[in-house]
Design an enzyme around this catalytic site. Structure first.
Site, mmCIF file in Angstrom:
data_model
loop_
_atom_site.group_PDB
_atom_site.id
_atom_site.type_symbol
_atom_site.label_atom_id
_atom_site.label_comp_id
_atom_site.label_asym_id
_atom_site.label_seq_id
_atom_site.Cartn_x
_atom_site.Cartn_y
_atom_site.Cartn_z
ATOM 1 N N GLU A 265 -3.445 -9.803 7.236
ATOM 2 C CA GLU A 265 -2.695 -10.930 6.683
ATOM 3 C C GLU A 265 -2.105 -11.838 7.757
ATOM 4 O O GLU A 265 -1.599 -12.920 7.444
ATOM 5 C CB GLU A 265 -1.577 -10.410 5.777
ATOM 6 N N ARG B 142 -11.703 -9.053 4.829
ATOM 7 C CA ARG B 142 -11.839 -7.798 4.092
ATOM 8 C C ARG B 142 -12.866 -6.932 4.804
ATOM 9 O O ARG B 142 -14.067 -7.200 4.768
ATOM 10 C CB ARG B 142 -12.268 -8.073 2.644
ATOM 11 N N ARG C 275 -17.853 14.068 -12.261
ATOM 12 C CA ARG C 275 -17.569 12.640 -12.152
ATOM 13 C C ARG C 275 -16.500 12.418 -11.080
ATOM 14 O O ARG C 275 -15.415 12.988 -11.147
ATOM 15 C CB ARG C 275 -17.074 12.067 -13.486
ATOM 16 N N ALA D 233 -2.435 -11.556 -4.237
ATOM 17 C CA ALA D 233 -2.515 -10.312 -5.009
ATOM 18 C C ALA D 233 -1.965 -9.169 -4.176
ATOM 19 O O ALA D 233 -1.829 -9.271 -2.955
ATOM 20 C CB ALA D 233 -3.961 -10.029 -5.419
ATOM 21 N N GLU E 18 4.640 -10.500 -4.247
ATOM 22 C CA GLU E 18 3.414 -10.797 -3.516
ATOM 23 C C GLU E 18 3.243 -12.292 -3.282
ATOM 24 O O GLU E 18 2.752 -12.704 -2.227
ATOM 25 C CB GLU E 18 2.204 -10.237 -4.275
ATOM 26 N N GLU F 186 2.743 -13.368 0.527
ATOM 27 C CA GLU F 186 1.444 -13.878 0.972
ATOM 28 C C GLU F 186 1.385 -15.395 1.055
ATOM 29 O O GLU F 186 0.567 -15.938 1.797
ATOM 30 C CB GLU F 186 0.332 -13.382 0.042
#
Length: 202
Positions: free
Chosen positions: A162, A81, A54, A93, A110, A114
């Site tokens: 950002e 993204r 796994r 976030a 954050e 942000e």
């Protein structure tokens, strides 16, 4: 335990929830590691003795912030993204990458970095596992109210993805509509908005 009267499965107790369990690991090998995450392959042993490889991605955890103003508008940031080649609408976030920092302190950091915002009131409303089929990443989401702006001379200089991050204020009901219509797809943001909506409806 009572069986469902006509379908497979059992009738659940109203307090049913996740439970801890850990299968033995007969071997583990780290395949990749950097400052953000590690990737390893574990060989787990099932209760019958069978072995199964796994892959496990182990990043830092993360927090999210549902910032709501006095007119019931939610703040969404629009950010590029790369893995999905899209600009996504998200709640502010970030990762839990500061040693010994509490989740609420990380959320406040954050929100300031942000969104250039500080909040007077904080409430933790949601804890969830991001993708438990292959990752240990855990998230916690806060609602932040009593908002005010960070002074201009104290704001973070944002870089990379950002640097051109837009900030949008959307009436909360319209944010719910956007989630249900598939216009907002970031999983933390979807879960956070629907959690607040569910909390309000109780």
């Amino acid at each position: 335990m009572t069986a469902h009267p006509w379908l497979p499965g059992l009738l659940a107790d109203p307090l049913i929830g996740d439970s801890d369990e850990s299968w033995p690991v007969s071997g583990s090998e780290v395949k990749h590691q950097n400052g953000y995450l590690s990737l390893r392959v574990d060989t787990i042993v099932d209760p019958q003795g069978g072995e199964h490889p796994r892959s496990v991605v182990q990043p830092h955890g993360a927090i999210g912030v549902v910032a709501i103003d006095e007119h019931d508008r939610i703040l969404l940031v629009e950010q590029y993204r790369h893995p999905v080649a899209r600009r996504l609408l998200e709640i502010p976030a970030g990762t839990l990458d500061v040693p010994d920092e509490s989740t609420q302190a990380a959320a406040a950091r954050e929100l300031a970095e942000e969104a250039d915002l500080v909040a007077e009131d904080w409430e933790s409303i949601l804890r969830l596992l991001a993708t438990p089929g292959y990752s240990t990443e855990h998230w916690e989401v806060f609602v932040a109210t009593g908002l005010s702006a960070v002074p201009a001379d104290q704001r973070t200089v944002r870089e990379a993805e950002e640097a051109d991050m837009a900030q949008w204020w959307l009436p909360f009901g319209q944010a719910v509509d956007a989630v249900l219509a598939g216009r907002i797809t970031d999983s933390m943001t979807v879960a956070a908005i629907l959690a607040v909506q569910a909390q309000r409806a109780r």
